[in-house]
Design a protein around this motif. Structure first.
Motif: not given
Length: 59
Positions: A3-4, A6
């Protein structure tokens, strides 16, 4: 878990993959990964539909 990541994380992963596998092998690896994902989705869909049919037959 992912999720993190990027955009900078994805670029870093791509650079590491280029270093490890080289530019000639990367499309082949991507194609194999795509085929694996497609097969997994198809199998999961079949499993869910089989489960629904069994529930309907039990009623």
């Amino acid at each position: 878990m992912f999720q993190n990541i990027g955009v900078p994380g994805l670029i870093l992963i791509l650079i590491i993959a280029l270093i490890i596998f080289g530019p000639s092998k990367l499309p082949e690896i991507g194609r194999a990964f795509g085929n694996t994902l497609r097969e997994f989705k198809h199998s999961a869909k079949d499993l869910v539909s089989d489960e629904k049919e069994e529930k309907e037959k039990a009623k």
